[in-house]
Design a protein around this motif. Structure first.
Motif, mmCIF file in Angstrom:
data_model
loop_
_atom_site.group_PDB
_atom_site.id
_atom_site.type_symbol
_atom_site.label_atom_id
_atom_site.label_comp_id
_atom_site.label_asym_id
_atom_site.label_seq_id
_atom_site.Cartn_x
_atom_site.Cartn_y
_atom_site.Cartn_z
ATOM 1 N N ILE A 564 0.842 -1.193 0.000
ATOM 2 C CA ILE A 564 0.000 0.000 0.000
ATOM 3 C C ILE A 564 0.878 1.245 0.000
ATOM 4 O O ILE A 564 2.059 1.189 0.344
ATOM 5 N N VAL A 565 0.292 2.373 -0.399
ATOM 6 C CA VAL A 565 0.935 3.682 -0.279
ATOM 7 C C VAL A 565 0.175 4.463 0.775
ATOM 8 O O VAL A 565 -1.060 4.499 0.760
ATOM 9 N N GLY A 566 0.882 5.059 1.696
ATOM 10 C CA GLY A 566 0.209 5.811 2.746
ATOM 11 C C GLY A 566 1.146 6.748 3.464
ATOM 12 O O GLY A 566 2.267 7.007 3.009
ATOM 13 N N GLU A 567 0.703 7.243 4.586
ATOM 14 C CA GLU A 567 1.500 8.141 5.414
ATOM 15 C C GLU A 567 1.570 7.574 6.830
ATOM 16 O O GLU A 567 0.535 7.285 7.446
ATOM 17 N N ILE A 568 2.798 7.394 7.322
ATOM 18 C CA ILE A 568 2.980 6.961 8.700
ATOM 19 C C ILE A 568 2.711 8.151 9.606
ATOM 20 O O ILE A 568 3.363 9.187 9.496
ATOM 21 N N SER A 569 1.754 7.995 10.509
ATOM 22 C CA SER A 569 1.380 9.124 11.366
ATOM 23 C C SER A 569 1.844 8.948 12.809
ATOM 24 O O SER A 569 2.204 9.923 13.469
ATOM 25 N N ASP A 570 1.839 7.694 13.299
ATOM 26 C CA ASP A 570 2.205 7.464 14.696
ATOM 27 C C ASP A 570 2.950 6.134 14.817
ATOM 28 O O ASP A 570 2.708 5.188 14.039
ATOM 29 N N THR A 571 3.834 6.060 15.813
ATOM 30 C CA THR A 571 4.452 4.788 16.194
ATOM 31 C C THR A 571 4.475 4.698 17.712
ATOM 32 O O THR A 571 4.690 5.701 18.396
ATOM 33 N N THR A 572 4.246 3.494 18.211
ATOM 34 C CA THR A 572 4.352 3.260 19.656
ATOM 35 C C THR A 572 5.027 1.906 19.869
ATOM 36 O O THR A 572 4.962 1.028 19.006
ATOM 37 N N CYS A 573 5.675 1.760 21.014
ATOM 38 C CA CYS A 573 6.305 0.496 21.380
ATOM 39 C C CYS A 573 5.621 -0.044 22.624
ATOM 40 O O CYS A 573 5.597 0.631 23.660
ATOM 41 N N GLN A 574 5.061 -1.241 22.527
ATOM 42 C CA GLN A 574 4.359 -1.829 23.658
ATOM 43 C C GLN A 574 4.366 -3.350 23.541
ATOM 44 O O GLN A 574 4.275 -3.900 22.449
ATOM 45 N N ASN A 576 6.708 -5.530 23.671
ATOM 46 C CA ASN A 576 7.749 -6.030 22.765
ATOM 47 C C ASN A 576 7.343 -5.962 21.295
ATOM 48 O O ASN A 576 7.823 -6.741 20.470
ATOM 49 N N LYS A 577 6.458 -5.044 20.970
ATOM 50 C CA LYS A 577 6.033 -4.842 19.593
ATOM 51 C C LYS A 577 6.130 -3.358 19.233
ATOM 52 O O LYS A 577 5.978 -2.487 20.099
ATOM 53 N N VAL A 578 6.395 -3.077 17.962
ATOM 54 C CA VAL A 578 6.308 -1.722 17.450
ATOM 55 C C VAL A 578 5.013 -1.627 16.653
ATOM 56 O O VAL A 578 4.778 -2.429 15.741
ATOM 57 N N ILE A 579 4.172 -0.679 17.010
ATOM 58 C CA ILE A 579 2.877 -0.501 16.345
ATOM 59 C C ILE A 579 2.938 0.747 15.476
ATOM 60 O O ILE A 579 3.279 1.834 15.948
ATOM 61 N N PHE A 580 2.600 0.604 14.187
ATOM 62 C CA PHE A 580 2.600 1.705 13.234
ATOM 63 C C PHE A 580 1.163 2.062 12.879
ATOM 64 O O PHE A 580 0.351 1.177 12.558
ATOM 65 N N THR A 581 0.862 3.342 12.929
ATOM 66 C CA THR A 581 -0.437 3.831 12.458
ATOM 67 C C THR A 581 -0.232 4.476 11.100
ATOM 68 O O THR A 581 0.623 5.355 10.941
ATOM 69 N N VAL A 582 -0.996 4.012 10.103
ATOM 70 C CA VAL A 582 -0.795 4.446 8.715
ATOM 71 C C VAL A 582 -2.128 4.913 8.136
ATOM 72 O O VAL A 582 -3.153 4.229 8.263
ATOM 73 N N LYS A 583 -2.099 6.070 7.503
ATOM 74 C CA LYS A 583 -3.270 6.585 6.798
ATOM 75 C C LYS A 583 -3.104 6.288 5.314
ATOM 76 O O LYS A 583 -2.121 6.695 4.693
ATOM 77 N N SER A 584 -4.071 5.549 4.740
ATOM 78 C CA SER A 584 -3.986 5.156 3.335
ATOM 79 C C SER A 584 -5.378 5.083 2.736
ATOM 80 O O SER A 584 -6.288 4.475 3.329
ATOM 81 N N ALA A 585 -5.543 5.711 1.569
ATOM 82 C CA ALA A 585 -6.821 5.679 0.845
ATOM 83 C C ALA A 585 -7.986 6.099 1.729
ATOM 84 O O ALA A 585 -9.063 5.505 1.705
ATOM 85 N N GLY A 586 -7.779 7.126 2.541
ATOM 86 C CA GLY A 586 -8.832 7.670 3.368
ATOM 87 C C GLY A 586 -9.128 6.876 4.625
ATOM 88 O O GLY A 586 -10.043 7.229 5.371
ATOM 89 N N GLN A 587 -8.372 5.796 4.869
ATOM 90 C CA GLN A 587 -8.597 4.983 6.055
ATOM 91 C C GLN A 587 -7.341 4.970 6.926
ATOM 92 O O GLN A 587 -6.234 5.156 6.442
ATOM 93 N N THR A 588 -7.540 4.730 8.227
ATOM 94 C CA THR A 588 -6.427 4.619 9.172
ATOM 95 C C THR A 588 -6.317 3.176 9.638
ATOM 96 O O THR A 588 -7.304 2.594 10.097
#
Length: 658
Positions: A564-574, A576-588
């Protein structure tokens, strides 16, 4: 209750001071003396330290004359630490990958972040002491002048063993390569390591092998070097140099050896075994064109216990044993809060802990001391250059205030020591980040390379500056040389990125030529006979070429993966995982991975908005192409495991889903 707490605190402070003072009180006094090129500290007696200083200065001059390829100017200062006995040296020995002390190491050269150390115990055997010094200093000369990663381990160790057997008489009659009973005994008791395996041993393998293998490897490295440099009056030296040059080109090992020496590995093993059996291990003798007269040394000064702690803390810092280093530095600062070296190194420790305010505070104390060292000014600028987060992978902006302060301190560092390459490098890097004074930046990085010609980071910096300054042919030459002559993945990857950018530029220029458009990468005045074109049209043309080129080289998803093509907006570490929030095609959407190191990262743009990946990105808009593998079972609102991230320019359009 308050009184009891205060009393308890007093007891702790007294106990801590007693423990700190006991480090030096239970041993001989530590001394410090200065030769022309070295600082020597140790708790051996003064005459022994002076003899070490005089001998190593003679060795340095002899090597400069007899082995010109090892005669470059040292960009770093070198301190020699001499422990009075093996027991006090034990805790400062190198550690293996499992954290255990490497017991077989008799001494070592430590090429540090900004300072070098030669470390060994006195041990009472004068001949062995000098052999250890010369051995370790040869390593440094090879690392600096030839490049540690440009020569194989056996060449590095064999040269150190060979030149470590240095003797001088009358100030001009020198010898190298004399026999050592330990090496000879090892070679006669063991079958030599097959050359196919021997030539492939790297530093990591040698470090983690047992003592028996290491002893045989060192002995075989010595005898092979002795054969090449001594046999037939050194007639094989040229063959050896040709072989090393071919190895640097990453060609076939067997073919390179046969082309140079005219024999295969099996034949060479037979010759080497016979050479060992004959036992003609005579010295290589030479008479220098002039007599080396060592300068008389001033009397040693007593080094206060807190300065001993500061030096040992700095050594441990250079060895990246940061927790241990911090303890020594804290002891030093408790005894003397104004200690220049302790504050300087402690500031670097605090920087690594992301305690920026503390780091700057301690470095300011160092640079404002009565006799600041050039390293203090450099380190202060370096701490400023790292910003507010030491884990920064990408640094893309500096404030005007920090820039002025960094440049001022680097100029002071250069004024004190114009042979310290790192100051010139950091000056050039600052200009690269800010995209200003590029001609001056290129001049600075070339000066750094004059002082340290084999430094791969400096070479990469030069290529990036040349690219930024639109000197495309020169940038291409440097980048191609890096991809061909290094096995360091990060350097190779960045050099290939430069070459890819240059290819994109060439494509854009070719398209412009076909359309009779001006060269948008040139600062020359546009010819009047060309039709006018708006800036908007030029930008559209550049973006299209860039977009097409990126689409050609993007990573392709596997059948069970999604791109997919999108924009990384947020990252968190919790958890033992890294969580990425990505906005793509109008959805998060959200994606996960076990760590940043598990994700393939590539960048096709320098326009990342000054951002870098970390655990706490918030409300960002970082454009990227992402590949993920959908989860087999639902895990909350997480869609899948992230496989790769490729950073792209704003307004990038994905034109294929293959």
């Amino acid at each position: 209750m308050k009184t009891k707490k205060s009393f308890l605190l007093l007891i702790c402070v007294i106990f801590f001071l007693a423990a700190t003072q006991g480090f030096a009180a239970d041993q001989k006094p530590w001394l410090k003396l200065q030769t022309k090129n070295f600082t020597i500290i140790g708790n051996a007696n003064e005459n022994e330290l002076k003899n070490i200083g005089l001998k190593i200065e003679q060795f340095r001059e002899a090597i400069k004359i007899l082995v010109p390829e090892l005669s470059g100017v040292s960009p770093f200062e070198t301190t020699i630490i001499v422990f009075d006995d093996k027991n006090s040296f034990q805790q400062f020995k190198p550690l293996s990958s499992d954290g255990k002390v490497t017991n077989w190491v008799a001494g070592y050269f430590q090429a540090g972040f900004d300072k070098n150390y030669i470390v060994f115990p006195n041990g009472g055997d004068t001949e062995n002491v000098y052999r250890t010094i010369f051995h370790e200093y040869t390593h440094y000369l090879i690392d600096h002048n030839l490049g540690r990663n440009s020569v194989p381990v056996w060449f590095n160790e064999g040269s150190a063993e060979y030149y470590g057997q240095f003797k001088i008489s009358g100030g001009r009659n020198v010898s190298f390569g004399s026999r050592t009973e330990a090496n000879i005994s090892t070679l006669k008791k063991n079958k030599i390591i097959p050359l196919n395996d021997f030539f492939r041993v790297d530093y990591n393998e040698l470090k983690n092998r047992n003592n028996e293998f290491a002893s045989l490897f060192y002995a075989q490295s010595w005898i092979l070097m002795h054969y090449f440099l001594h046999f037939e009056n050194g007639g094989r030296r040229k063959n050896l140099n040709d072989f090393i040059r071919l190895l640097q080109k990453k060609g076939d090992l067997h073919e390179a050896f046969k082309n140079v020496f005219g024999i295969n590995f099996g034949e060479m093993e037979f010759i080497l075994t016979n050479y060992i059996g004959i036992g003609n291990f005579a010295d290589t003798n030479a008479s220098l064109p002039k007599k080396i007269i060592a300068e008389p040394l001033a009397s040693a000064e007593i080094l206060p216990p807190n300065e001993v702690e500061a030096n040992l803390g700095d050594l441990l810092y250079q060895r990246e044993r940061f927790d241990e280093a911090e303890k020594y530095l804290q002891k030093s600062l408790l005894a003397n809060p104004d200690s220049r070296l302790a504050n300087s190194t402690y500031g670097l420790i605090k920087m690594r802990q992301n305690k920026v305010a503390e780091a700057r505070k301690h470095l300011k104390i160092a640079v404002k001391s009565n006799r600041p060292n050039y390293l203090d000014f450099f380190r202060y600028a370096y701490v400023l250059s790292r910003g507010n987060d030491f884990s920064n992978t990408y640094i893309t902006k500096y404030s005007d205030a920090d820039t002025d302060e960094m440049r001022l301190n680097l100029q002071k560092s250069i004024a004190i020591n114009p042979d310290f390459a790192e100051s010139f490098y950091l000056l050039s890097f600052i200009s690269l980040v800010r995209n200003e004074f590029l001609d001056e930046a290129i001049s600075n990085i070339r000066k750094a390379l004059e002082l340290s010609p084999k430094n791969l980071i400096y070479q990469l910096n030069l290529a990036e500056l040349l690219l930024r300054n639109k000197k495309f042919d020169a940038a291409k030459n440097v980048a191609e040389n890096l991809t061909e002559n290094t096995d360091q993945p990060l350097i190779t990857q960045r050099a290939k990125g430069i070459l890819e950018t240059l290819a994109q530029i060439e494509t854009s220029l070719e398209s412009a030529r076909k359309l009779n458009l001006p060269n948008i990468y040139s600062e020359e005045k546009r010819p009047e006979n060309l039709r006018n074109i708006t800036e908007e049209e030029l930008e559209i043309n550049r973006r299209k070429n860039e977009n097409d080129k990126i689409n050609e080289v993007l990573r392709h998803p596997k059948p069970d993966q999604v791109r997919i093509v999108g924009e990384i907006s947020d990252t968190t570490c919790q958890n033992n995982k890294v969580i990425f929030t990505v906005k793509s095609a109008g959805q998060t959407s959200k994606f996960q991975n076990s760590g940043f190191d598990e994700i393939s990262l590539l960048s096709y743009t320098t326009e990342m908005g000054g951002e870098f990946l970390s655990c706490d990105l918030k409300d960002k808009q970082i454009p990227a192409v992402l590949i993920y593998k959908p989860l087999e079972t639902t895990n909350g609102n997480i869609l899948g495991n992230l496989i790769s991230i490729e950073f792209v320019p704003n307004n990038f359009v994905l034109t294929t889903n293959k």
